[in-house]
Design an enzyme around this catalytic site. Sequence first.
Site, PDB file in Angstrom:
ATOM      1  N   VAL A   1       0.841  -1.206   0.000  1.00 55.09           N
ATOM      2  CA  VAL A   1       0.000   0.000   0.000  1.00 55.09           C
ATOM      3  C   VAL A   1       0.873   1.252   0.000  1.00 55.09           C
ATOM      4  O   VAL A   1       0.672   2.172  -0.803  1.00 55.09           O
ATOM      5  CB  VAL A   1      -0.952   0.002   1.216  1.00 55.09           C
TER       6      VAL A   1
ATOM      7  N   VAL B   1     -11.487   0.004   5.921  1.00 60.87           N
ATOM      8  CA  VAL B   1     -12.637  -0.856   5.625  1.00 60.87           C
ATOM      9  C   VAL B   1     -12.860  -0.908   4.117  1.00 60.87           C
ATOM     10  O   VAL B   1     -13.195   0.100   3.489  1.00 60.87           O
ATOM     11  CB  VAL B   1     -13.924  -0.331   6.300  1.00 60.87           C
TER      12      VAL B   1
ATOM     13  N   GLY C   1      -2.301 -15.057  -5.132  1.00 58.81           N
ATOM     14  CA  GLY C   1      -1.904 -13.896  -4.328  1.00 58.81           C
ATOM     15  C   GLY C   1      -3.045 -13.259  -3.559  1.00 58.81           C
ATOM     16  O   GLY C   1      -2.868 -12.205  -2.937  1.00 58.81           O
TER      17      GLY C   1
ATOM     18  N   GLU D   1      -2.918 -14.736   2.035  1.00 62.70           N
ATOM     19  CA  GLU D   1      -1.546 -14.605   2.516  1.00 62.70           C
ATOM     20  C   GLU D   1      -1.018 -15.977   2.912  1.00 62.70           C
ATOM     21  O   GLU D   1      -1.791 -16.926   3.059  1.00 62.70           O
ATOM     22  CB  GLU D   1      -1.529 -13.658   3.707  1.00 62.70           C
TER      23      GLU D   1
ATOM     24  N   ASP E   1     -10.314 -10.412  10.138  1.00 65.96           N
ATOM     25  CA  ASP E   1     -10.256  -9.197   9.306  1.00 65.96           C
ATOM     26  C   ASP E   1     -11.666  -8.617   9.125  1.00 65.96           C
ATOM     27  O   ASP E   1     -11.887  -7.417   9.324  1.00 65.96           O
ATOM     28  CB  ASP E   1      -9.630  -9.567   7.949  1.00 65.96           C
TER      29      ASP E   1
ATOM     30  N   LYS F   1     -13.469  -5.005  10.629  1.00 70.94           N
ATOM     31  CA  LYS F   1     -14.203  -4.055   9.774  1.00 70.94           C
ATOM     32  C   LYS F   1     -15.638  -3.880  10.285  1.00 70.94           C
ATOM     33  O   LYS F   1     -16.181  -2.765  10.281  1.00 70.94           O
ATOM     34  CB  LYS F   1     -14.187  -4.543   8.334  1.00 70.94           C
TER      35      LYS F   1
ATOM     36  N   GLY G   1      -5.958  -4.743  -2.005  1.00 73.52           N
ATOM     37  CA  GLY G   1      -4.951  -4.474  -3.045  1.00 73.52           C
ATOM     38  C   GLY G   1      -4.278  -3.134  -2.842  1.00 73.52           C
ATOM     39  O   GLY G   1      -4.837  -2.225  -2.218  1.00 73.52           O
TER      40      GLY G   1
HETATM   41  N1  HSE Z   1      -7.174  -9.369   3.400  1.00 73.00           N
HETATM   42  C1  HSE Z   1      -8.279  -8.491   3.164  1.00 73.00           C
HETATM   43  C2  HSE Z   1      -9.221  -9.106   2.165  1.00 73.00           C
HETATM   44  C3  HSE Z   1      -7.875  -7.146   2.663  1.00 73.00           C
HETATM   45  O1  HSE Z   1      -8.987 -10.200   1.670  1.00 73.00           O
HETATM   46  O2  HSE Z   1     -10.233  -8.492   1.886  1.00 73.00           O
HETATM   47  C4  HSE Z   1      -7.371  -6.279   3.763  1.00 73.00           C
HETATM   48  O3  HSE Z   1      -8.335  -6.100   4.754  1.00 73.00           O
END
Ligand code: HSE
Length: 429
Positions: free
Chosen positions: A16, A133, A188, A191, A202, A206, A305
Amino acid sequence: MRTRPLKVALLGCGVVGSEVARIMTAHADDLAARIGAPVELAGVAVRRPDRVREGVDPALVTTDAAALARREDIDVVIEVIGGIEPARKLITSAFEHGASVVTANKALLAEDGPTLHEAAEKHGNDLYYEAAVAAAIPLVRPLRESMAGDKVNRVLGIVNGTTNFILDRMDSSGAGYGEALDEATALGYAEADPTADVEGFDAAAKAAILAGIAFHTRVRLDDVHREGLTEISAADIASAKRMGCTVKLLAICERAADGRSVTARVHPAMIPLSHPLANVREAYNAVFVESEAAGQLMFYGPGAGGAPTASAVLGDLVAACRNKLNGAKGPGESAYAQLPVSPMGEVVTRYHISLDVADKPGVLAQVATTFAEHGVSIDTVRQQGKDGDAWLVVVTHSAPDAALSSTVEALRGLDTVRGVASIMRVEGE
Ligand code: HSE
């Protein structure tokens, strides 16, 4: 236009951060015109200084993020390191030394957002976090500003691209979870350690951020009920298909019907194919916001991304710079409502339950009685025979989640139930 530049410190220069630096340079003239003064990248804090970073002047690179964050000449600090520490110390130090902060750090905001907001407020600076978010999708600013005069009742959506990619692959190719995860990793999307995505952490972070803004209430990660998708099988997806549904990992933040409490949850759920979220494919995100006056709004786009996240960061950078230039301040934390966050057991949901049962007289009655004993009403029952055994697929009407889960526990204890093959909530009808 003012000729003296506003100075920006970039903490982190990974996927980023490097996009942020690239766009700041490539669009320097446009950014200056939009802000009313040039913006200058005055320092870039990294962990590995030897790595070549195209478009970043090596003279700006430092490993001392703490010193950069406390430089008195910095107007805005962009934090894209992620994680709790040292990000929290760096952000609070930036506020103390006169900078506004733009961050993409969902984990920190969900864990300890109030500390960041309080530090920003105390020192008269801005805290912006659109990128935390769903990356490029504008959600934070619409909720925080555009809808500040409305009453939001529900936020429901797909806020994790990796898991949406996995579920989409399982749905379209019949692949199992492991195979779909391998494909997501190879491309990709996932992770090397996919835990944060596939276990729903994650998405839960959010959800906490969105619920907090939507309901003007502090909602922390621990308040969010979280289930990941590692237990979803190809059979679950096939079962959803037979019902005219697909499976999505949803983040759902709701105000209770009486308006006195809120809930936030992340879990896989079946949704009908006719629902707009069913058509959100691959790694895309989409979020519905339902409010009293606006009705139903849908936000859709790339939720992850480098470039999409940088887009959100730069939008915030422009806002923070404009405020600095004009001696103005953006919105602070709005948590005045202080509504209690109810536990998952109180959320009203519907279950789709698949049971492996003996095919003999009285089994259906016994199963139906178990639902009735827990106050759960059955919507549909479908039976498929197989050599003296049968699959019984029950879809319930809405009931408190606690009643539904205790029904499942009781079903597991019945002699005639050989196993509970799958349980999934049903949403979006
Ligand atoms: N790893 C998250 C996703 C992106 O796959 O949406 C970053 O929050």
